[in-house]
Design a protein around this motif. Sequence first.
Motif, PDB file in Angstrom:
ATOM      1  N   LYS A 101       2.300   1.759  -3.481  1.00 48.90           N
ATOM      2  CA  LYS A 101       1.296   2.266  -4.417  1.00 48.90           C
ATOM      3  C   LYS A 101       0.989   3.736  -4.155  1.00 48.90           C
ATOM      4  O   LYS A 101       0.746   4.505  -5.093  1.00 48.90           O
ATOM      5  CB  LYS A 101       0.012   1.442  -4.315  1.00 48.90           C
ATOM      6  N   GLY A 151       0.811  -1.211   0.000  1.00 52.36           N
ATOM      7  CA  GLY A 151       0.000   0.000   0.000  1.00 52.36           C
ATOM      8  C   GLY A 151       0.843   1.259   0.000  1.00 52.36           C
ATOM      9  O   GLY A 151       0.531   2.232  -0.700  1.00 52.36           O
ATOM     10  N   SER A 165      -4.521  -0.989  -6.766  1.00 50.29           N
ATOM     11  CA  SER A 165      -4.596  -0.720  -5.326  1.00 50.29           C
ATOM     12  C   SER A 165      -5.906  -1.179  -4.702  1.00 50.29           C
ATOM     13  O   SER A 165      -6.001  -1.257  -3.467  1.00 50.29           O
ATOM     14  CB  SER A 165      -4.416   0.780  -5.061  1.00 50.29           C
TER      15      SER A 165
END
Length: 242
Positions: free
Chosen positions: A29, A26, A233
């Motif tokens: 991204k 995460g 994502s």
Amino acid sequence: MAHTDLVEPRPSLLKQLVNFTSVTAGLEKTLRLIQALALIVAELSLDQLTATRCSIAWNQLALGRRYFRLLDFYGCFEHAYDLLTGNTGNAPSKGAVLTMMELAEFSSLGLYCALENLTILHDMNIWLVSWYTPLLMEANKFWFYSICLSLTRAVWELLFLGSAAQSQNSHAGEKEKSEKESASRPTPYTTAVLKRMIVDACDLSLPGSFLGWTPVGDLGVGIAMVVSTVVASQDIWTKAQQ
């Protein structure tokens, strides 16, 4: 006495964002999205100072994101070796054609990561070398090949596998149940493959533009990065909230 089920309140958007950036994928991204937006602003800005600052941010974020994939070449080569030796655990057989595609894909991706690592000291201005650009060109060729193979594999899966890949683990004694479930399985399976195709198609512009193989400018690359980052994502965001 009435029985009421307690429903947990949904976390705030800020809390969800914190959960998302708390996992490595995460955070990577998030940095990728900021990097893409910086490139778009640099291309669209009429102010030279703003464009310069965004270009610097693009380069620094690109370097920072490379630390996340510093050892990714090992995982790629390990997966390729497992495919070559047939050591895939309990994973269902995909057939010879798909296996060879996946083997070539991860071998190419591993070579890209390994070759790119050889240039990181140059990008950090620690050890400048004359072979930086030629080596980076070769690395991006392998990245381009890897994405093309991934796209080809996704198309093959959609055309020739479909929902069949989802029902190989069904038991004979649960035939009726598996038949009912199989009707709903193709949708998420197909959606996942289509998402992968969108991400790959967008990401193809990065090595393609660097090599001059795709007619995409920096603005197009930035937009493609935003699209691929947002699509990729979604699953990471969902898992991070669990």
